[in-house]
Design a protein around this motif. Structure first.
Motif, PDB file in Angstrom:
ATOM      1  N   LYS A  76       0.827  -1.207   0.000  1.00 11.42           N
ATOM      2  CA  LYS A  76       0.000   0.000   0.000  1.00 11.42           C
ATOM      3  C   LYS A  76       0.857   1.251   0.000  1.00 11.42           C
ATOM      4  O   LYS A  76       0.539   2.249  -0.633  1.00 11.42           O
ATOM      5  CB  LYS A  76      -0.925  -0.004   1.226  1.00 11.42           C
ATOM      6  CG  LYS A  76      -2.084  -1.003   1.119  1.00 11.42           C
ATOM      7  CD  LYS A  76      -2.989  -0.882   2.327  1.00 11.42           C
ATOM      8  CE  LYS A  76      -4.169  -1.828   2.223  1.00 11.42           C
ATOM      9  NZ  LYS A  76      -5.064  -1.740   3.406  1.00 11.42           N
ATOM     10  N   SER A  77       1.972   1.194   0.713  1.00 10.20           N
ATOM     11  CA  SER A  77       2.824   2.378   0.796  1.00 10.20           C
ATOM     12  C   SER A  77       3.476   2.698  -0.537  1.00 10.20           C
ATOM     13  O   SER A  77       3.924   3.824  -0.758  1.00 10.20           O
ATOM     14  CB  SER A  77       3.906   2.151   1.856  1.00 10.20           C
ATOM     15  OG  SER A  77       4.765   1.085   1.477  1.00 10.20           O
ATOM     16  N   ALA A  78       3.570   1.698  -1.451  1.00 14.44           N
ATOM     17  CA  ALA A  78       4.223   1.927  -2.745  1.00 14.44           C
ATOM     18  C   ALA A  78       3.235   2.274  -3.836  1.00 14.44           C
ATOM     19  O   ALA A  78       3.644   2.549  -4.960  1.00 14.44           O
ATOM     20  CB  ALA A  78       5.016   0.674  -3.140  1.00 14.44           C
ATOM     21  N   LEU A  79       1.945   2.251  -3.539  1.00 15.36           N
ATOM     22  CA  LEU A  79       0.951   2.509  -4.562  1.00 15.36           C
ATOM     23  C   LEU A  79       0.926   3.972  -4.961  1.00 15.36           C
ATOM     24  O   LEU A  79       0.941   4.853  -4.105  1.00 15.36           O
ATOM     25  CB  LEU A  79      -0.440   2.118  -4.046  1.00 15.36           C
ATOM     26  CG  LEU A  79      -0.760   0.631  -3.964  1.00 15.36           C
ATOM     27  CD1 LEU A  79      -2.135   0.441  -3.344  1.00 15.36           C
ATOM     28  CD2 LEU A  79      -0.711  -0.005  -5.333  1.00 15.36           C
ATOM     29  N   PRO A  80       0.878   4.244  -6.261  1.00 13.44           N
ATOM     30  CA  PRO A  80       0.685   5.634  -6.679  1.00 13.44           C
ATOM     31  C   PRO A  80      -0.763   6.036  -6.438  1.00 13.44           C
ATOM     32  O   PRO A  80      -1.653   5.191  -6.462  1.00 13.44           O
ATOM     33  CB  PRO A  80       0.999   5.585  -8.183  1.00 13.44           C
ATOM     34  CG  PRO A  80       0.701   4.190  -8.582  1.00 13.44           C
ATOM     35  CD  PRO A  80       1.037   3.336  -7.401  1.00 13.44           C
ATOM     36  N   PRO A  81      -1.014   7.300  -6.199  1.00 16.80           N
ATOM     37  CA  PRO A  81      -2.398   7.741  -6.024  1.00 16.80           C
ATOM     38  C   PRO A  81      -3.151   7.618  -7.338  1.00 16.80           C
ATOM     39  O   PRO A  81      -2.551   7.528  -8.399  1.00 16.80           O
ATOM     40  CB  PRO A  81      -2.241   9.200  -5.590  1.00 16.80           C
ATOM     41  CG  PRO A  81      -0.921   9.612  -6.147  1.00 16.80           C
ATOM     42  CD  PRO A  81      -0.049   8.389  -6.084  1.00 16.80           C
ATOM     43  N   VAL A  86       3.092  13.719 -10.701  1.00 11.90           N
ATOM     44  CA  VAL A  86       4.407  13.528 -10.096  1.00 11.90           C
ATOM     45  C   VAL A  86       4.358  12.518  -8.952  1.00 11.90           C
ATOM     46  O   VAL A  86       5.285  11.733  -8.769  1.00 11.90           O
ATOM     47  CB  VAL A  86       4.940  14.879  -9.594  1.00 11.90           C
ATOM     48  CG1 VAL A  86       6.274  14.699  -8.899  1.00 11.90           C
ATOM     49  CG2 VAL A  86       5.079  15.853 -10.765  1.00 11.90           C
ATOM     50  N   ALA A  87       3.285  12.517  -8.186  1.00 13.60           N
ATOM     51  CA  ALA A  87       3.186  11.576  -7.076  1.00 13.60           C
ATOM     52  C   ALA A  87       3.228  10.138  -7.569  1.00 13.60           C
ATOM     53  O   ALA A  87       3.866   9.273  -6.967  1.00 13.60           O
ATOM     54  CB  ALA A  87       1.894  11.826  -6.294  1.00 13.60           C
ATOM     55  N   GLY A  88       2.570   9.849  -8.675  1.00 15.91           N
ATOM     56  CA  GLY A  88       2.616   8.514  -9.246  1.00 15.91           C
ATOM     57  C   GLY A  88       3.990   8.165  -9.743  1.00 15.91           C
ATOM     58  O   GLY A  88       4.443   7.022  -9.624  1.00 15.91           O
ATOM     59  N   ASP A  89       4.698   9.131 -10.315  1.00 22.18           N
ATOM     60  CA  ASP A  89       6.057   8.898 -10.790  1.00 22.18           C
ATOM     61  C   ASP A  89       6.985   8.535  -9.634  1.00 22.18           C
ATOM     62  O   ASP A  89       7.877   7.695  -9.779  1.00 22.18           O
ATOM     63  CB  ASP A  89       6.593  10.148 -11.495  1.00 22.18           C
ATOM     64  CG  ASP A  89       5.832  10.457 -12.783  1.00 22.18           C
ATOM     65  OD1 ASP A  89       5.051   9.592 -13.227  1.00 22.18           O
ATOM     66  OD2 ASP A  89       6.023  11.558 -13.335  1.00 22.18           O
ATOM     67  N   ARG A  90       6.776   9.137  -8.500  1.00 28.79           N
ATOM     68  CA  ARG A  90       7.613   8.820  -7.337  1.00 28.79           C
ATOM     69  C   ARG A  90       7.459   7.359  -6.932  1.00 28.79           C
ATOM     70  O   ARG A  90       8.417   6.711  -6.493  1.00 28.79           O
ATOM     71  CB  ARG A  90       7.266   9.745  -6.163  1.00 28.79           C
ATOM     72  CG  ARG A  90       7.803  11.166  -6.319  1.00 28.79           C
ATOM     73  CD  ARG A  90       7.787  11.883  -4.975  1.00 28.79           C
ATOM     74  NE  ARG A  90       6.441  12.059  -4.464  1.00 28.79           N
ATOM     75  CZ  ARG A  90       5.700  13.139  -4.681  1.00 28.79           C
ATOM     76  NH1 ARG A  90       6.164  14.115  -5.428  1.00 28.79           N
ATOM     77  NH2 ARG A  90       4.492  13.228  -4.156  1.00 28.79           N
TER      78      ARG A  90
END
Length: 210
Positions: A76-81, A86-90
């Protein structure tokens, strides 16, 4: 025109990206489940008692349906929103770094990432190809870019050794809109480099495509 990756680790890189997508799909919100209907008030309470013994035992001892397993918190902590940005790219960047721990000096990694990003941008959009005459022999000609500059974005990138201290590969995950207007993200490209020493200075030289 995209680069055909030559790294034997391409399958693993693809698996990491697909794993992120798969987990993201699992994390998407679903419609609210309907509650189980209430037992009919018209049911005959004596029906269970009147059933044959074998049938009655089957109904009474049937185990309840097990609830679906929840997604581990580490995933869950690695899921992109939901949505792009940019948040998904992270999240993609984090997945690459977890799959391949860093194995290069910070200075070398920074140099390789800068060069790899510039090469990918030049290859996909045609921007600044003249800076790489050995990589793009047609840089002096007018070439229609394969991807629109405005819709090109590098989502994640890492640089790692390529089986030899003097060889390295830059793995890049990117998004772009092609000439036909189709937008696709999570594209994968690898650039390979060899380390050379000139006048006492160490540099990483990109390898031309074969």
């Amino acid at each position: 025109m995209t680069i055909t990756p030559r790294s034997p680790r391409l399958l693993l890189l693809s698996a990491v990206v697909l794993a992120v997508l798969g987990v993201a799909l699992l994390g998407m919100p679903h419609g609210q489940e309907q509650s189980a209907p209430e037992p009919s008030s018209t049911a005959d309470p004596s029906s269970a008692a009147s059933a044959p013994p074998d049938e009655r035992v089957t109904v009474e001892t049937a185990p309840p349906t097990a609830p679906a397993a929840s997604t581990p918190s580490v995933l869950k902590s690695a899921l992109p929103p939901h949505g792009e940005g940019v948040a998904g790219d992270r999240a993609v960047q984090r997945s690459l770094e977890e799959a391949w721990p860093a194995d290069l000096p910070v200075g070398d990694e920074r140099e390789l990432l800068t060069a790899g990003r510039a090469l990918l941008r030049a290859d996909a959009t045609g921007v600044d190809r003249t800076k790489w005459p050995d990589m793009f022999p047609d840089s002096g000609q007018v070439v229609a870019p394969a991807f629109a500059t405005a819709r090109f974005r590098i989502q994640a990138a890492i640089a790692r050794h390529d089986g030899n201290p003097n060889k390295a590969v830059v793995h890049l995950v990117w998004a772009g809109t092609d000439r036909g207007g189709t937008y696709t993200d999570l594209r994968i490209t690898d650039w390979f480099f060899t380390r050379t020493i000139k006048k006492g200075a160490t540099t990483w030289t990109p390898q031309p495509r074969t």
